[in-house]
Design an enzyme around this catalytic site. Structure first.
Site, PDB file in Angstrom:
ATOM      1  N   CYS A 115      45.333  60.683  37.789  1.00 35.82           N
ATOM      2  CA  CYS A 115      46.272  59.582  37.526  1.00 35.82           C
ATOM      3  C   CYS A 115      46.637  59.449  36.047  1.00 35.82           C
ATOM      4  O   CYS A 115      47.491  58.639  35.690  1.00 35.82           O
ATOM      5  CB  CYS A 115      45.710  58.274  38.072  1.00 35.82           C
ATOM      6  SG  CYS A 115      45.351  58.357  39.832  1.00 35.82           S
ATOM      7  N   HIS A 254      48.571  52.513  34.241  1.00 35.72           N
ATOM      8  CA  HIS A 254      48.578  53.172  35.550  1.00 35.72           C
ATOM      9  C   HIS A 254      48.445  52.097  36.629  1.00 35.72           C
ATOM     10  O   HIS A 254      47.562  51.238  36.556  1.00 35.72           O
ATOM     11  CB  HIS A 254      47.414  54.166  35.612  1.00 35.72           C
ATOM     12  CG  HIS A 254      47.114  54.659  36.979  1.00 35.72           C
ATOM     13  ND1 HIS A 254      48.095  55.092  37.838  1.00 35.72           N
ATOM     14  CD2 HIS A 254      45.941  54.786  37.656  1.00 35.72           C
ATOM     15  CE1 HIS A 254      47.537  55.459  38.977  1.00 35.72           C
ATOM     16  NE2 HIS A 254      46.239  55.272  38.902  1.00 35.72           N
ATOM     17  N   ASN A 284      49.261  52.912  44.695  1.00 32.26           N
ATOM     18  CA  ASN A 284      48.859  53.867  43.668  1.00 32.26           C
ATOM     19  C   ASN A 284      49.472  55.229  44.001  1.00 32.26           C
ATOM     20  O   ASN A 284      49.068  55.875  44.962  1.00 32.26           O
ATOM     21  CB  ASN A 284      47.326  53.951  43.631  1.00 32.26           C
ATOM     22  CG  ASN A 284      46.812  54.924  42.578  1.00 32.26           C
ATOM     23  OD1 ASN A 284      47.569  55.745  42.056  1.00 32.26           O
ATOM     24  ND2 ASN A 284      45.526  54.846  42.278  1.00 32.26           N
TER      25      ASN A 284
HETATM   26  C1  COA Z   1      38.655  49.790  46.554  1.00 37.97           C
HETATM   27  C2  COA Z   1      38.437  48.363  46.081  1.00 37.97           C
HETATM   28  C3  COA Z   1      39.728  47.565  46.289  1.00 37.97           C
HETATM   29  C4  COA Z   1      37.342  47.748  46.911  1.00 37.97           C
HETATM   30  O1  COA Z   1      37.110  46.423  46.454  1.00 37.97           O
HETATM   31  P1  COA Z   1      35.610  45.915  46.204  1.00 37.97           P
HETATM   32  O2  COA Z   1      35.701  44.510  45.816  1.00 37.97           O
HETATM   33  O3  COA Z   1      34.977  46.871  45.250  1.00 37.97           O
HETATM   34  O4  COA Z   1      35.015  46.039  47.646  1.00 37.97           O
HETATM   35  P2  COA Z   1      33.678  46.730  48.105  1.00 37.97           P
HETATM   36  O5  COA Z   1      33.881  48.204  48.183  1.00 37.97           O
HETATM   37  O6  COA Z   1      32.551  46.203  47.289  1.00 37.97           O
HETATM   38  O7  COA Z   1      33.575  46.143  49.546  1.00 37.97           O
HETATM   39  C5  COA Z   1      33.413  44.750  49.812  1.00 37.97           C
HETATM   40  C6  COA Z   1      33.442  44.547  51.295  1.00 37.97           C
HETATM   41  O8  COA Z   1      34.777  44.714  51.782  1.00 37.97           O
HETATM   42  C7  COA Z   1      34.787  45.688  52.818  1.00 37.97           C
HETATM   43  N1  COA Z   1      36.033  46.423  52.790  1.00 37.97           N
HETATM   44  C8  COA Z   1      36.306  47.579  52.139  1.00 37.97           C
HETATM   45  N2  COA Z   1      37.569  47.942  52.347  1.00 37.97           N
HETATM   46  C9  COA Z   1      38.122  46.984  53.127  1.00 37.97           C
HETATM   47  C10 COA Z   1      39.403  46.788  53.679  1.00 37.97           C
HETATM   48  N3  COA Z   1      40.406  47.645  53.470  1.00 37.97           N
HETATM   49  N4  COA Z   1      39.615  45.683  54.421  1.00 37.97           N
HETATM   50  C11 COA Z   1      38.654  44.787  54.647  1.00 37.97           C
HETATM   51  N5  COA Z   1      37.404  44.920  54.170  1.00 37.97           N
HETATM   52  C12 COA Z   1      37.146  46.007  53.418  1.00 37.97           C
HETATM   53  C13 COA Z   1      33.591  46.558  52.555  1.00 37.97           C
HETATM   54  O9  COA Z   1      33.180  47.230  53.714  1.00 37.97           O
HETATM   55  C14 COA Z   1      32.596  45.544  52.059  1.00 37.97           C
HETATM   56  O10 COA Z   1      32.042  44.891  53.164  1.00 37.97           O
HETATM   57  P3  COA Z   1      30.488  44.488  53.182  1.00 37.97           P
HETATM   58  O11 COA Z   1      30.315  43.544  52.033  1.00 37.97           O
HETATM   59  O12 COA Z   1      30.337  43.877  54.515  1.00 37.97           O
HETATM   60  O13 COA Z   1      29.738  45.763  53.000  1.00 37.97           O
HETATM   61  C15 COA Z   1      38.041  48.309  44.582  1.00 37.97           C
HETATM   62  O14 COA Z   1      36.720  48.802  44.440  1.00 37.97           O
HETATM   63  C16 COA Z   1      38.951  49.098  43.720  1.00 37.97           C
HETATM   64  O15 COA Z   1      40.130  48.823  43.641  1.00 37.97           O
HETATM   65  N6  COA Z   1      38.431  50.098  42.978  1.00 37.97           N
HETATM   66  C17 COA Z   1      39.241  50.949  42.144  1.00 37.97           C
HETATM   67  C18 COA Z   1      39.969  51.939  42.987  1.00 37.97           C
HETATM   68  C19 COA Z   1      41.036  52.650  42.238  1.00 37.97           C
HETATM   69  O16 COA Z   1      41.789  52.045  41.513  1.00 37.97           O
HETATM   70  N7  COA Z   1      41.153  53.974  42.445  1.00 37.97           N
HETATM   71  C20 COA Z   1      42.118  54.811  41.849  1.00 37.97           C
HETATM   72  C21 COA Z   1      41.905  54.923  40.384  1.00 37.97           C
HETATM   73  S1  COA Z   1      42.966  56.053  39.663  1.00 37.97           S
END
Ligand code: COA
Length: 334
Positions: A115, A254, A284
């Protein structure tokens, strides 16, 4: 170095027609609109057609650039496509673009920096033009992430979409003021295991990987990397240019996640209203997010001659990089 000053002379972009909304995703995996919007700010993404690959997205973005600016491509002597989703390992996506437009004599290659790819490519092209060895560069950021997204994995499939953005870089008039104020880059390969797509190797930093060609992500680690690294990079750019965050007219981070952008704004002191991003409607799109947002800003008439524009990319690798420029209006804007 710098005896030749490159400037952006044309910009174009393309996103596929098909929209994948949060409501669509609710029917595919266990998720809901509220969760997605609250955690990411994304409402919909664009998805390429089954036989529409990254090279096709690039070609459409370049056609847009040509149509808008009347740009001539015959004398392009450098063509870089930054992408993580090349149609083939080889020929490069850049070679496919070169063939489509029949550009007779150009150094064409793909650049892999996830990215951060567009920023890495722009920096590379700018340096090659400044050296005097090249005169005219087409720089494209494009990804068809839907082709490598696992639509049974709710933690990743909500994030990614497809798109392309292209800029033309040419030598400015002799004696023109330099518009490139600062640059900073970095990489931390130990973070590779937190965001990858398998290639031909079966382990990464000693960790076995087997994702069947799909994108794999540890969202929390990626989030942490972004909100810790980008503010430091922004501070470095401002320091190099002798500017404060208050003098940034437009910040183009980004578009990975609105929460990341908000956190970076809070940590750097750049107001959210000064950011250009495409997260809400395109998700993204990896290497395409920054040129897409840049083009959106131009089309909306937001960027003005002399504006300080700070662009920052980050992603799988981990890699990151930023450029600070004093904006010069692309020539013969239509
Ligand atoms: C992916 C992202 C949105 C997840 O958010 P988060 O707050 O970290 O969420 P977590 O992974 O800790 O999960 C929290 C809970 O939501 C759940 N969950 C994950 N994806 C879900 C979805 N799409 N819908 C509903 N629930 C979801 C998980 O299973 C977890 O449940 P649990 O607590 O029962 O285990 C976040 O981590 C993120 O944006 N990270 C950066 C990703 C990124 O930008 N990547 C590209 C970079 S170039």
């Amino acid at each position: 170095m710098n005896q030749f000053v490159p400037r952006i002379t044309a910009v174009g972009s393309y996103t596929p027609e098909r929209r994948l909304t949060n409501a669509d995703l609710e029917r595919m995996v266990e998720t809901d609109d509220e969760w997605i919007v609250q955690r990411t700010g994304i409402r919909e993404r664009r998805i390429s057609a089954p036989e529409e690959y990254t090279s096709h997205l690039c070609i459409e973005a370049v056609k847009d650039l040509v149509n808008r600016y009347g740009a001539v491509l015959d004398d392009v002597d450098l063509l870089i496509v930054s992408t993580s989703t090349p149609d083939f390992t080889f020929p490069s996506t850049a070679s496919l673009v070169q063939a489509h437009f029949g550009i007779p004599q150009t150094l064409a290659f793909d650049l892999s920096a996830a990215c951060a790819g567009f920023i890495y490519s722009l920096h590379t092209a700018r340096s090659m033009l400044a050296s005097g060895l090249h005169r005219k560069a087409l720089v494209i950021g494009a990804d068809a992430l839907s082709k490598i997204t696992d639509y049974t994995d709710r933690t990743t499939c909500i994030l990614f979409g497809d798109g392309a953005g292209a800029v033309l870089l040419e030598r400015d008039a002799e004696g023109a003021e330099a518009s490139w104020l600062a640059s900073t880059f970095g990489s931390d390969g130990t973070g590779g295991v937190h965001l990858y797509r398998t290639g031909i190797a079966s382990s990464l930093n000693g960790v076995p990987v087997n994702a069947g060609g799909k994108l794999v992500q540890n969202g929390r680690e990626v989030y942490k990397f972004a909100v810790q690294t980008v503010p430091k990079g922004v501070a470095e750019l401002l320091k190099q240019a002798g500017l404060s965050s208050g003098s940034v007219d437009w910040f183009i981070p980004h578009s990975a996640n609105l929460r990341i952008i908000e956190s970076v704004c809070e940590r750097t002191g750049i107001p959210l209203e000064k950011t250009l991003h495409t997260i809400e409607h395109f998700g993204n799109t990896s290497a395409a997010t920054i040129p897409l947002a840049l083009h959106q800003g131009i089309k909306q008439g937001l960027l003005k001659e002399g504006d300080k524009v700070l662009m920052y990319g980050f992603g799988g690798g981990f890699v990151h990089g930023g450029l600070l420029l004093k904006w010069k209006e692309p020539l013969s804007k239509r």
